[in-house]
Scaffold this motif. Structure first.
Motif, PDB file in Angstrom:
ATOM      1  N   VAL A 242       0.834  -1.201   0.000  1.00  0.00           N
ATOM      2  CA  VAL A 242       0.000   0.000   0.000  1.00  0.00           C
ATOM      3  C   VAL A 242       0.874   1.259   0.000  1.00  0.00           C
ATOM      4  O   VAL A 242       0.589   2.233  -0.701  1.00  0.00           O
ATOM      5  CB  VAL A 242      -0.968  -0.006   1.208  1.00  0.00           C
ATOM      6  N   PHE A 243       1.970   1.255   0.773  1.00  0.00           N
ATOM      7  CA  PHE A 243       2.899   2.391   0.810  1.00  0.00           C
ATOM      8  C   PHE A 243       3.480   2.666  -0.578  1.00  0.00           C
ATOM      9  O   PHE A 243       3.548   3.816  -1.021  1.00  0.00           O
ATOM     10  CB  PHE A 243       4.025   2.099   1.804  1.00  0.00           C
ATOM     11  N   LEU A 244       3.897   1.613  -1.285  1.00  0.00           N
ATOM     12  CA  LEU A 244       4.470   1.776  -2.614  1.00  0.00           C
ATOM     13  C   LEU A 244       3.443   2.349  -3.595  1.00  0.00           C
ATOM     14  O   LEU A 244       3.769   3.203  -4.428  1.00  0.00           O
ATOM     15  CB  LEU A 244       4.993   0.441  -3.136  1.00  0.00           C
ATOM     16  N   ALA A 245       2.198   1.852  -3.482  1.00  0.00           N
ATOM     17  CA  ALA A 245       1.150   2.315  -4.392  1.00  0.00           C
ATOM     18  C   ALA A 245       0.756   3.763  -4.121  1.00  0.00           C
ATOM     19  O   ALA A 245       0.560   4.550  -5.049  1.00  0.00           O
ATOM     20  CB  ALA A 245      -0.076   1.411  -4.273  1.00  0.00           C
ATOM     21  N   VAL A 246       0.686   4.144  -2.835  1.00  0.00           N
ATOM     22  CA  VAL A 246       0.202   5.477  -2.463  1.00  0.00           C
ATOM     23  C   VAL A 246       1.322   6.513  -2.520  1.00  0.00           C
ATOM     24  O   VAL A 246       1.179   7.582  -3.132  1.00  0.00           O
ATOM     25  CB  VAL A 246      -0.435   5.444  -1.049  1.00  0.00           C
ATOM     26  N   THR A 247       2.458   6.222  -1.896  1.00  0.00           N
ATOM     27  CA  THR A 247       3.534   7.209  -1.765  1.00  0.00           C
ATOM     28  C   THR A 247       4.291   7.428  -3.069  1.00  0.00           C
ATOM     29  O   THR A 247       4.616   8.561  -3.437  1.00  0.00           O
ATOM     30  CB  THR A 247       4.519   6.773  -0.667  1.00  0.00           C
ATOM     31  N   PHE A 248       4.585   6.352  -3.787  1.00  0.00           N
ATOM     32  CA  PHE A 248       5.364   6.467  -5.031  1.00  0.00           C
ATOM     33  C   PHE A 248       4.486   6.396  -6.280  1.00  0.00           C
ATOM     34  O   PHE A 248       5.011   6.438  -7.396  1.00  0.00           O
ATOM     35  CB  PHE A 248       6.436   5.376  -5.086  1.00  0.00           C
ATOM     36  N   ASP A 249       3.167   6.218  -6.082  1.00  0.00           N
ATOM     37  CA  ASP A 249       2.210   6.146  -7.192  1.00  0.00           C
ATOM     38  C   ASP A 249       2.546   5.015  -8.170  1.00  0.00           C
ATOM     39  O   ASP A 249       2.415   5.151  -9.381  1.00  0.00           O
ATOM     40  CB  ASP A 249       2.155   7.488  -7.931  1.00  0.00           C
ATOM     41  N   TRP A 250       3.003   3.883  -7.619  1.00  0.00           N
ATOM     42  CA  TRP A 250       3.284   2.719  -8.457  1.00  0.00           C
ATOM     43  C   TRP A 250       1.972   2.030  -8.835  1.00  0.00           C
ATOM     44  O   TRP A 250       1.062   1.933  -8.012  1.00  0.00           O
ATOM     45  CB  TRP A 250       4.182   1.724  -7.711  1.00  0.00           C
ATOM     46  N   ASP A 251       1.894   1.498 -10.061  1.00  0.00           N
ATOM     47  CA  ASP A 251       0.696   0.748 -10.446  1.00  0.00           C
ATOM     48  C   ASP A 251       0.837  -0.718 -10.034  1.00  0.00           C
ATOM     49  O   ASP A 251       1.840  -1.113  -9.430  1.00  0.00           O
ATOM     50  CB  ASP A 251       0.422   0.883 -11.946  1.00  0.00           C
ATOM     51  N   HIS A 252      -0.177  -1.527 -10.345  1.00  0.00           N
ATOM     52  CA  HIS A 252      -0.183  -2.938  -9.923  1.00  0.00           C
ATOM     53  C   HIS A 252       1.054  -3.686 -10.418  1.00  0.00           C
ATOM     54  O   HIS A 252       1.619  -4.521  -9.712  1.00  0.00           O
ATOM     55  CB  HIS A 252      -1.441  -3.639 -10.457  1.00  0.00           C
ATOM     56  N   TRP A 253       1.450  -3.384 -11.660  1.00  0.00           N
ATOM     57  CA  TRP A 253       2.602  -4.062 -12.265  1.00  0.00           C
ATOM     58  C   TRP A 253       3.869  -3.811 -11.456  1.00  0.00           C
ATOM     59  O   TRP A 253       4.625  -4.721 -11.141  1.00  0.00           O
ATOM     60  CB  TRP A 253       2.736  -3.551 -13.696  1.00  0.00           C
TER      61      TRP A 253
END
Length: 409
Positions: A242-253
């Motif tokens: 969740v941190f990677l998706a929210v903080t760095f705006d990473w997508d599912h891939w």
């Protein structure tokens, strides 16, 4: 030529290959399902704590399954408990292949409960079976076989994470679930035909009260294992993706790819752990090695937490720090996996291994709940401080393990 070579293998090696292949197939679906659930329900707007709750029954039933599963393995045989685990995973996947509006929190928790039972029946059966396939006293070979099984399993779990993230970008959730259930059903049919009928069945039928270990070494190692895996999952299960998706705006891939890389690297290091910890010098590890490697591990999450606190190259600190954590954690995990199989009684191996993995599941349960709860209210930094504290406790407990060194065979 290849078929001829396979026909010349000893029965023990053939069974080892069947067990390993069975474990590999299960692990791919387990890793993919974990990533699918985290990313899909995060996309639907679930909070980190709610996502953690989806795995609550998975971990709770893992605790119960390891306790009861060891007893069942001793009474029924490890072939049956392994195949029951595969069958339950197929049912769990089928439960999730329903229209999206049916995927309520309670319903997904129930499916995850079945998946947790399946995973720990499969793991307990595979790890216990290795003890029975290696000649008595061949501690070096035992360590090597356990390391290969455990390391390859974790590498494939990482591949599963990657596939989960990738397939969710290519197919809709339901289609991925149906595909995995269909492939696993083929593996299950092969396993039903191939595994020996009496593998792991105790000479005398153990009573249920015997599920609790009477060995001091196994009790101490199990307590250390609980804190070790709590230290990993407190940041790994919910907080990090969740941190990677929210903080760095990473997508599912990207999220799935990073988590996959972490676990694949972790699995590769596990496979080579015997050579890292001294097998090439003619020795297998003792309790002293467990203390040393846990002590090294304690420093890493503390260092990452300090980097976050000081806002020091946050993205690089997390990525590099957690890759280093994975490598050192892998050696710790491999040491523990060898020690439990070594300490276990041959006639009741599934009981001892089941009790130990019950503690492992308890650590995952504690880590999973804290991962969602602590991250939601205090952030990733707090999760990492808890991780450091848990590893320090594991190191302290490991000081009570036997320190006698054995020669390899």
């Amino acid at each position: 030529m290849g078929l001829l070579s396979l026909s010349n293998l000893s029965p023990q090696i053939k069974q080892y290959l069947v067990i390993t292949g069975n474990y590999w197939a299960f692990t791919l679906t387990d890793g993919a399902l974990r990533m699918l659930v985290v990313l899909y329900f995060h996309h639907l707007g679930y909070s980190p704590l709610n996502i953690a709750m989806l795995f609550l029954f998975y971990e709770i039933f893992g605790v119960v399954t390891n306790l009861v599963g060891g007893w069942l393995g001793a009474r029924l045989g490890l072939n049956k408990t392994m195949n029951i685990g595969l069958g339950l995973q197929i049912i769990a996947l089928a439960m999730l292949a329903v229209p999206a509006e049916m995927l309520t929190i309670g319903y997904v928790m129930l499916a995850q409960a079945l998946s947790g039972i399946a995973k720990d029946l499969n793991k307990m059966s595979a790890k216990s079976a290795i003890k029975l396939l290696v000649p008595a006293g061949a501690e070096g070979k035992l360590y090597q076989w356990v390391a290969i099984l455990t390391g390859s399993k974790n590498a494939l779990k990482g591949v599963g994470f990657f596939l989960g993230g990738l397939l969710l970008t290519l197919l809709e959730f339901r289609g991925v679930i149906i595909l995995m259930a269909s492939l696993l059903a083929l593996v299950w049919l092969f396993s039903l035909i191939s595994l020996k009928q009496d593998l792991g069945k105790a000479k005398s039928k153990p009573k249920f009260k015997e599920v609790f270990s009477k060995s001091r070494s196994i009790n101490i190692l199990s307590a250390a294992r609980m804190f070790l895996f709590g230290a990993r999952d407190v940041w790994f299960v919910v907080a990090l993706p969740v941190f990677l998706a929210v903080t760095f705006d990473w997508d599912h891939w990207w999220v799935g790819g990073f988590m996959a890389s972490w676990v694949i690297g972790y699995g590769i290091v596990q496979s080579f752990a015997p050579y890292i910890t001294g097998k090439k010098h003619g020795q297998v590890p003792s309790g002293r090695a467990a203390v040393l490697w846990a002590s090294y591990l304690t420093l890493i999450p503390a260092a990452i937490a300090l980097a976050l606190q000081m806002d020091f190259y946050v993205q690089s600190s997390i990525i590099i720090g957690l890759l280093v954590f994975g490598a050192v954690f892998a050696v710790n995990s491999s040491l523990h996996s060898y020690l439990i199989v070594s300490y276990a009684d041959s006639d009741e191996v599934s009981l001892d291994v089941g009790f130990y993995y019950m503690a492992n599941a308890m650590g995952r349960l504690i880590g999973t709940v804290l991962s969602g709860l602590v991250f939601q209210f205090y952030g990733l930094e707090a999760c990492l401080w808890i991780s450091a504290a848990f590893v320090a406790i594991a190191a302290g407990l490991s000081t009570k393990l036997p320190v006698t060194k054995l020669n390899t065979n």
